[in-house]
Design an enzyme around this catalytic site. Structure first.
Site: not given
Ligand code: ADP
Length: 392
Positions: A7, A177, A278, A236, A379, A88, A280, A205
């Site tokens: 990627n 996706h 994020d 977004r 992926e 990708r 979390r 994500g």
């Molecule tokens: P991308 O769309 O960049 O591929 P990912 O699928 O890797 O993203 O997801 C990343 C996001 O997942 C982080 O920005 C975070 O918001 C979320 N995330 C990861 N672990 C947790 C968790 N334990 N609780 C809540 N959100 C989480």
């Protein structure tokens, strides 16, 4: 057989070396800040981690470095072991309805879609050209984020706007996706030993999209002409009234591009909570009683739930709901918040079963009308499998 799954971004190159058919990850890594000051790379293999700073003038230099490291560390004993490279590629327009073997002529055709994916497509293509230069004998395969969605019917992919916008300019829903949604469908249909499943796949994500799939074919998906549409995401906005754009332009003096940038990068969880994109961080703040974090979480869950209900209607009753990606795989809180908002569909979560992260599991109760599974997406593996199919 060993396949590299790649990627390439504008200043990065992510790779996974996968053994097939065993599906084992042999090595993975990331080259960062390519073409910039302070470039470096990380490679993980066999429980070890290499991290080095090194000047990476362009993607070809990064690919040469990658090959050197694979050989030096005996991750591969000779270059002949790498039988194919899968890439990708964000956008294949309406033209690429399948993963495709790449050559200069095909790359020229893909370049036509650069204006639809200006941030990703040129970088993805640059990655392909770098491999063509460094490994001229190894076949390259393009795996597009858009192809899986090409089965949507006109009535789903068209916007109710002047028809000429579609015929003249290609304005339609493309969806993204696709590789993840396709992997999820493949995984659940293999697991349940059925190829006629109606699945609502939720990839949530940092970016996020839902996809309604019937018997392996996409009926509808939430992302649109660009990845900005659909559900609320990390940064977004998802769907909004387009009249907001000229209104805020007048109020702020910003250009359309600047407003669209705000909708892509400063909205969603980040925009509403004012704290973070994020999940979390937002969850921690919500647990401490922060009102806007709680609001952001509620909005996020509700928009996903609304689309699940809509897709259940579109599919005339789904057989399975799946959750994947960063939030779907890891956040038991968000999973619960979403499922609680679709109780009108008879879907029920089992809190004990939901108490885990990052695995394939059923999280709904036995009497839930639609079973809900968490399925880690992959992926990279899907790209490698397509590559193997096309080169064999
Ligand atoms: P991308 O769309 O960049 O591929 P990912 O699928 O890797 O993203 O997801 C990343 C996001 O997942 C982080 O920005 C975070 O918001 C979320 N995330 C990861 N672990 C947790 C968790 N334990 N609780 C809540 N959100 C989480």
């Amino acid at each position: 057989m060993k396949i590299l799954s790649v990627n390439a971004g504008s200043s990065s190159l992510k790779f996974t070396l996968i053994e097939l058919p065993s599906r084992e990850t042999i090595a993975s890594g990331l080259f960062e800040k390519i073409g910039m000051e302070g470039s470096f790379y990380t490679i993980k293999y066999n429980g070890e981690k290499i991290q080095k700073e090194c000047s990476l003038k362009d993607h070809s230099v990064a690919v040469s470095k990658l090959i050197d490291e694979l050989l030096e560390n005996k991750i591969v004993t000779s270059l002949e072991e790498i039988e194919g490279v899968g890439h990708r590629i964000l956008h294949g327009g309406s033209e690429f309805t399948e993963s495709t073997l790449l050559n200069e002529e095909v790359l020229k055709r893909i370049e036509k879609y650069n204006e639809l994916g200006p941030l990703h497509n040129p970088a993805n293509i640059m990655g392909v050209r770098a491999f063509m230069k460094v490994l001229p004998k190894v076949p390259n395969v393009g795996v597009f984020d858009t192809t899986f969605h090409q089965t949507m019917k006109e009535e789903e992919f068209l916007y109710p706007v002047p028809y000429e916008w579609y015929t003249e300019y290609g304005v339609r829903k493309y969806g993204f996706h696709g590789t993840s949604h396709r992997f999820i469908y493949k995984t659940i249909s293999e697991y349940l030993k059925r190829d006629d499943l109606k699945v609502i796949s939720c990839h949530i994500g940092n970016g996020g999209s839902l996809c309604a799939i019937n018997s392996g074919k996409v009926v509808d998906t939430t992302m649109g002409f660009t990845p900005l549409a659909g559900i609320m995401m990390g940064t977004r906005s998802g769907d909004i009234d387009p009249s907001i754009i000229p209104f805020v332009m007048k109020k702020t003096g910003k250009s359309a591009e600047e407003i669209v940038n705000d909708l892509n990068k400063k909205s969603g969880l980040l925009g509403v909570s004012g704290i973070s994109s994020d999940g979390r961080d937002v969850e921690d703040a919500a647990n401490n009683g922060d009102a806007r974090a709680i609001l952001a979480q509620n909005m996020y869950a509700q928009k996903i739930a609304n689309y699940i209900a809509m897709y259940n209607n579109l599919l005339e009753g789904a057989d399975v709901i799946t959750l994947t990606a960063g939030v779907g795989e890891n956040s038991k809180t968000m999973r619960k918040m979403i499922i609680e908002r679709i109780k009108s569909l008879g879907v029920k979560i089992d809190d004990d079963k939901n108490d885990f992260r990052g695995e394939f599991r059923l999280i709904s109760t036995e009497d839930s009308k639609i079973p809900v599974y968490v399925i880690p997406t992959n992926e990279e593996l899907m790209i490698a499998l397509d590559t193997m199919d096309l080169i064999s």
